[in-house]
Motif scaffolding. Structure first.
Motif, short mmCIF file in Angstrom:
data_model
loop_
_atom_site.label_atom_id
_atom_site.label_comp_id
_atom_site.label_asym_id
_atom_site.label_seq_id
_atom_site.Cartn_x
_atom_site.Cartn_y
_atom_site.Cartn_z
N VAL A 64 -3.46 -2.41 2.65
CA VAL A 64 -4.29 -3.60 2.83
C VAL A 64 -5.54 -3.15 3.59
O VAL A 64 -5.44 -2.72 4.74
N GLY A 65 -6.70 -3.24 2.91
CA GLY A 65 -7.90 -2.68 3.51
C GLY A 65 -7.72 -1.19 3.73
O GLY A 65 -7.35 -0.47 2.82
N HIS A 66 -7.95 -0.73 4.96
CA HIS A 66 -7.82 0.69 5.23
C HIS A 66 -6.48 1.04 5.89
O HIS A 66 -6.27 2.18 6.31
N GLU A 67 -5.56 0.07 5.97
CA GLU A 67 -4.28 0.32 6.62
C GLU A 67 -3.15 0.39 5.60
O GLU A 67 -3.13 -0.36 4.62
N SER A 68 -2.18 1.28 5.85
CA SER A 68 -1.04 1.46 4.96
C SER A 68 0.24 1.05 5.68
O SER A 68 0.41 1.33 6.87
N ILE A 69 1.14 0.39 4.95
CA ILE A 69 2.39 -0.11 5.51
C ILE A 69 3.52 0.26 4.55
O ILE A 69 3.43 -0.01 3.36
N VAL A 70 4.57 0.89 5.05
CA VAL A 70 5.75 1.17 4.25
C VAL A 70 6.75 0.04 4.45
O VAL A 70 7.11 -0.30 5.59
N LEU A 71 7.20 -0.57 3.35
CA LEU A 71 8.15 -1.67 3.39
C LEU A 71 9.50 -1.19 2.86
O LEU A 71 9.58 -0.67 1.74
N GLU A 72 10.55 -1.41 3.64
CA GLU A 72 11.90 -1.05 3.24
C GLU A 72 12.58 -2.26 2.61
O GLU A 72 12.07 -3.38 2.64
N ALA A 87 -0.29 -1.53 -4.17
CA ALA A 87 1.07 -1.12 -3.84
C ALA A 87 1.58 -0.11 -4.85
O ALA A 87 1.18 -0.14 -6.02
N LYS A 88 2.47 0.76 -4.40
CA LYS A 88 3.10 1.74 -5.28
C LYS A 88 4.45 2.12 -4.69
O LYS A 88 4.71 1.91 -3.49
N PHE A 131 -3.07 -8.78 7.44
CA PHE A 131 -1.69 -8.77 6.99
C PHE A 131 -0.76 -8.87 8.19
O PHE A 131 -1.16 -8.61 9.33
N VAL A 132 0.48 -9.26 7.92
CA VAL A 132 1.53 -9.27 8.94
C VAL A 132 2.80 -8.75 8.28
O VAL A 132 3.21 -9.26 7.23
N LYS A 133 3.42 -7.74 8.86
CA LYS A 133 4.70 -7.25 8.36
C LYS A 133 5.79 -8.24 8.73
O LYS A 133 5.84 -8.72 9.87
N LEU A 134 6.67 -8.55 7.78
CA LEU A 134 7.70 -9.55 7.99
C LEU A 134 9.07 -8.88 8.01
O LEU A 134 9.40 -8.08 7.13
N THR A 135 9.87 -9.22 9.01
CA THR A 135 11.23 -8.69 9.12
C THR A 135 12.17 -9.82 9.50
O THR A 135 11.74 -10.95 9.76
N GLY A 136 13.45 -9.53 9.54
CA GLY A 136 14.42 -10.48 10.04
C GLY A 136 14.44 -11.80 9.29
O GLY A 136 14.35 -11.86 8.06
N ASP A 137 14.52 -12.91 10.07
CA ASP A 137 14.65 -14.24 9.49
C ASP A 137 13.46 -14.63 8.62
O ASP A 137 13.64 -15.28 7.59
N VAL A 138 12.25 -14.23 9.03
CA VAL A 138 11.07 -14.63 8.26
C VAL A 138 11.09 -13.96 6.89
O VAL A 138 10.79 -14.59 5.87
N ALA A 139 11.46 -12.69 6.83
CA ALA A 139 11.57 -12.00 5.55
C ALA A 139 12.63 -12.67 4.67
O ALA A 139 12.43 -12.85 3.46
N CYS A 140 13.74 -13.07 5.28
CA CYS A 140 14.80 -13.75 4.53
C CYS A 140 14.30 -15.09 3.99
O CYS A 140 14.70 -15.52 2.89
N GLU A 141 13.46 -15.77 4.75
CA GLU A 141 12.88 -17.04 4.28
C GLU A 141 12.01 -16.82 3.05
O GLU A 141 12.00 -17.64 2.12
N VAL A 142 11.26 -15.71 3.04
CA VAL A 142 10.45 -15.39 1.86
C VAL A 142 11.36 -15.14 0.66
O VAL A 142 11.09 -15.64 -0.45
N LYS A 229 -13.83 6.18 2.04
CA LYS A 229 -12.50 6.75 2.27
C LYS A 229 -11.76 5.98 3.35
O LYS A 229 -10.54 5.75 3.25
N LYS A 230 -12.47 5.55 4.38
CA LYS A 230 -11.85 4.76 5.44
C LYS A 230 -11.30 3.45 4.89
O LYS A 230 -10.18 3.04 5.22
N MET A 231 -12.04 2.79 4.02
CA MET A 231 -11.67 1.47 3.53
C MET A 231 -10.67 1.51 2.38
O MET A 231 -9.83 0.61 2.23
N VAL A 232 -10.75 2.53 1.53
CA VAL A 232 -9.95 2.56 0.30
C VAL A 232 -8.87 3.64 0.34
O VAL A 232 -7.90 3.57 -0.41
N GLY A 233 -9.03 4.63 1.21
CA GLY A 233 -8.02 5.67 1.31
C GLY A 233 -8.28 6.89 0.46
O GLY A 233 -7.47 7.82 0.42
N MET A 234 -9.42 6.93 -0.22
CA MET A 234 -9.80 8.08 -1.02
C MET A 234 -11.30 8.10 -1.14
O MET A 234 -11.98 7.12 -0.83
N THR A 235 -11.87 9.23 -1.57
CA THR A 235 -13.32 9.32 -1.72
C THR A 235 -13.77 8.50 -2.93
O THR A 235 -12.94 8.15 -3.81
#
Length: 294
Positions: A64-72, A87-88, A131-142, A229-235
């Motif tokens: 999301v933007g220039h930040e990467s998040i791994v979701l389990e 996403a990939k 963005f906000v990473k969701l875990t626990g009860d909130v993720a279950c609600e989704v 590169k900062k915003m997209v993650g590649m040149t």
């Protein structure tokens, strides 16, 4: 269900052109399957809707933007309106996840209501968090809302609405939407990268020069590459190569087009260079990919 999202319909500035849900109920569920062997992915895009994600199996790398998040498995993500994201699969052969796209008015009601002015629009229109990473009860609600949308039982719209309100209330109670307010500088950065991507999408069939791209957004050559590169993650040229390959994957669906024609139509200088890069990107030659997956 969406598959191999290379084929999402996008405007030149990467806004997704899909209508999510209906005018009377603008909420849509996508159960997305991404397979590493098919080079499936959610391409970089944005939309006016907010999005809730839940991972059913595998592992997802969301950017999301220039930040990467791994979701389990069992985790989720809130992506704010207007934010570039992609996403990939991450270190797995296959991943399955739900995406729920929601027009903010479903939660806010009419724009002058207290729900809109106090509880929704300050966090969406002004965009305090990307963005906000969701875990626990909130993720279950989704996950629960996704199942309601998938099953579409009697009164499901009311139940989905109640579920979305509960999720939003949980995010507000945890104060996760109030941190890291998006500054004017950040807004300008997001708009600038959209302009750069629009330029690359407009000229991808041609020879693209860094000087011209930099001049388009009033940056120096060095700053242009660094900023992109900062915003997209590649040149810019890595992104351009990937975009050309993605466009060629769409054209491969047309069995009447030769590999030589596809290479020329997507901006590759020679067919041999196209085949080399396509194989590096997918593990298959264009002809083999066409036979295997299309």
């Amino acid at each position: 269900m969406r598959l191999a999202l290379t084929y999402i319909k996008l405007a030149k500035d990467l806004q997704e052109l899909t209508s999510h849900g209906s005018k009377s109920f603008p909420v849509a569920l996508y159960e997305t399957v991404l397979r590493l062997d098919r080079t499936d992915f959610l391409p970089l895009h944005w939309h006016k809707e907010i999005q809730f994600v839940y991972v059913k199996s595998g592992r997802i790398l969301y950017r999301v933007g220039h930040e990467s998040i791994v979701l389990e498995v069992g985790e989720g993500l809130f992506v704010n309106a207007g934010r570039l994201h992609e996403a990939k699969p991450f270190e797995v052969e296959k991943a399955i996840f739900y995406c729920i796209n929601v027009d903010p008015t479903v939660i806010a009601g009419h724009e002058e209501s207290i729900f809109a002015t106090q509880y929704v629009l300050p966090y969406v229109i002004e965009g305090r968090r990307s963005f906000v990473k969701l875990t626990g009860d909130v993720a279950c609600e989704v996950e629960g809302v996704a199942k309601l949308l998938k099953e579409r039982m009697r009164f499901f719209e009311l139940k989905v609405w109640r579920g979305l309100l509960q999720i939003w209330e949980s995010l507000l109670e945890q104060s996760t939407l109030m941190e890291e307010q998006l500054t004017i500088s950040n807004v300008v950065q997001h708009e600038r990268v959209k302009q750069m991507i629009d330029y690359l999408h407009t000229h991808y069939m041609e020879k693209v020069l860094l000087d011209e791209l930099a001049a388009h957004v009033f940056l120096s050559r060095a700053e242009c590459s660094r900023f992109f590169k900062k915003m997209v993650g590649m040149t810019p040229f890595e992104y351009l190569l990937h975009f050309r390959l993605q466009k060629s994957m769409e054209l491969l669906r047309n069995k009447e087009l030769s590999i030589t024609e596809i290479a020329a139509d997507t901006g590759f200088s020679t067919v041999s260079y196209y085949i080399e890069k396509f194989k590096e990107y997918t593990g298959y030659s264009p002809q083999a990919y066409r036979k295997e997956f299309l």
